[in-house]
Design a protein around this motif. Sequence first.
Motif, short mmCIF file in Angstrom:
data_model
loop_
_atom_site.label_atom_id
_atom_site.label_comp_id
_atom_site.label_asym_id
_atom_site.label_seq_id
_atom_site.Cartn_x
_atom_site.Cartn_y
_atom_site.Cartn_z
N GLY A 123 17.38 54.68 -4.87
CA GLY A 123 16.76 53.21 -4.09
C GLY A 123 17.88 52.19 -4.08
O GLY A 123 17.27 50.79 -3.62
N LEU A 124 18.27 52.03 -3.52
CA LEU A 124 19.76 51.08 -3.83
C LEU A 124 19.97 50.55 -1.58
O LEU A 124 19.64 51.82 -1.71
CB LEU A 124 21.33 51.77 -4.24
N ASP A 125 19.85 49.31 -1.74
CA ASP A 125 20.80 49.65 -0.08
C ASP A 125 21.74 47.83 -0.36
O ASP A 125 22.87 48.00 0.67
CB ASP A 125 19.99 48.34 0.59
N THR A 126 22.25 47.62 -1.40
CA THR A 126 23.10 46.57 -1.62
C THR A 126 24.30 46.61 -2.72
O THR A 126 23.08 47.12 -3.97
CB THR A 126 22.47 45.19 -1.71
N LEU A 127 25.25 46.39 -2.40
CA LEU A 127 26.49 46.46 -3.56
C LEU A 127 27.27 45.81 -3.99
O LEU A 127 27.00 44.97 -2.89
CB LEU A 127 27.50 47.70 -3.89
N VAL A 128 27.04 44.63 -5.28
CA VAL A 128 28.10 43.29 -5.06
C VAL A 128 29.35 44.09 -6.45
O VAL A 128 29.17 44.28 -6.97
CB VAL A 128 27.52 42.31 -5.74
N VAL A 129 29.92 42.98 -5.57
CA VAL A 129 31.49 43.65 -6.20
C VAL A 129 32.27 42.28 -6.95
O VAL A 129 32.44 41.55 -6.56
CB VAL A 129 32.54 44.40 -5.36
N LEU A 130 32.02 42.32 -8.05
CA LEU A 130 33.02 40.93 -8.68
C LEU A 130 34.18 41.94 -9.93
O LEU A 130 33.83 41.78 -10.85
CB LEU A 130 32.27 40.16 -9.65
N LEU A 131 35.52 41.90 -9.36
CA LEU A 131 36.41 42.96 -10.43
C LEU A 131 37.69 42.96 -10.04
O LEU A 131 37.76 42.55 -8.52
CB LEU A 131 36.22 44.63 -10.15
N GLY A 132 38.41 42.60 -10.71
CA GLY A 132 39.76 42.06 -10.22
C GLY A 132 41.24 41.05 -11.39
O GLY A 132 41.42 41.41 -11.71
N LEU A 133 39.85 40.58 -12.08
CA LEU A 133 40.07 39.56 -13.05
C LEU A 133 41.54 40.04 -14.56
O LEU A 133 42.54 39.71 -14.55
CB LEU A 133 39.33 38.57 -13.75
N ASN A 134 40.84 40.75 -14.39
CA ASN A 134 41.88 41.66 -15.87
C ASN A 134 42.77 41.94 -15.30
O ASN A 134 43.58 42.19 -16.18
CB ASN A 134 40.79 42.87 -16.71
#
Length: 376
Positions: free
Chosen positions: A241-252
């Motif tokens: 049931g997904l239509d959107t992905l939000v990416v918040l990654l890389g700080l570590n």
Amino acid sequence: MFTTSWTASPQAPSEGFTPNWSREGFWRQSVRQVVRLSAGGGRVRVRLSNAYGTSPVRVAGASVGHTAVGAGVRPGSLTPLTFGGGAQIGIPARGEVVSDDVPLAVAAGESVTVTLHFGAPTGPATFHAQAFTAGYRGEGDLTARADGAGFDAGTESWYFLSAVETDAGRTDGVALFGDSVTDGFGSTVGADRRWSDALAARTGRPVLNAGIGGNLLLNDSAWYGEKGLHRLRRDVLGHLGLDTLVVLLGLNDIGFSETDEQPTYKPAPVVEAAELVAGHRELIRQGRAAGLRVIGATLLPFAGSDHWGEHAAKAAHELNEWIRSAGEYDAVADLNRALADPADPDRLRPSYDFGDHLHPNDLGYEVMAEVVSATL
């Protein structure tokens, strides 16, 4: 049609951030776990993961019901779960199982309690380290105990439970993919104040939290899960049931090289912004190949934290500028600017700071949800 209403990304058994039972596993015990749904419906089913098990795990019984106080389940709602019509199931090594769907009317924002009984030794347990909500363990088969009696040990991790699905028939779900900020570190424990919770409340859409505390985009870790490039398919793209992905990654990836406090990285690799950009491009490719709209979120300000240093600052600025201006994401949620201190844009605004200059508090998570809601 079923929709994934709640998720927790599986992790290998480890010491984790707080005391947990993943390495010892369970035997002749029941585990009761509370999760908050983001999509309602009239029927529910659960997914159980043994992703990091080297042998099958036998579930001797399971149930689900509306959450009451503590380990209690609302009277009259406790419903046995079955698997292929039977009360027991073996979860294959490195595999997963899905229960039969059962009648249980649930609303978006409501919590349900899932109880699993293990009659035989499980061995080390696939789990999710940081739940930020209470779970319980008791001796024997307590799957039918609505009053919560017998659950005499507590935890703040989830075990084997990786998803709850409802017959909501929704196809507008949003998955948040990230590290401890997405996982909810700094939010009030037991209050469901993560930014995934806030976003679901604001939008009325199913929102899945695919965060793992300490997670990295480019490298695996003993405590912090498989790298984002490898786990996206399992932890996001495999859900319904997904239509959107939000990416918040890389700080570590850039911050661990600035601190001596990380137990599984000594020394941590020094990562350049160009490497992170390549990683983000691969996440965009995977998300779009699955038919999702992919939104890039800028890294939050983190000056003053143990992740801050000359190299990390430079890499973060370069990555954020690429996310904002390259036009490769379908849309951008500029969390960095929304949460920055006007007096020092490299720092979190004090009213949004949990206290470590790295993680937001409840108010900061609300602001994050507001920004992404507007982007959606």
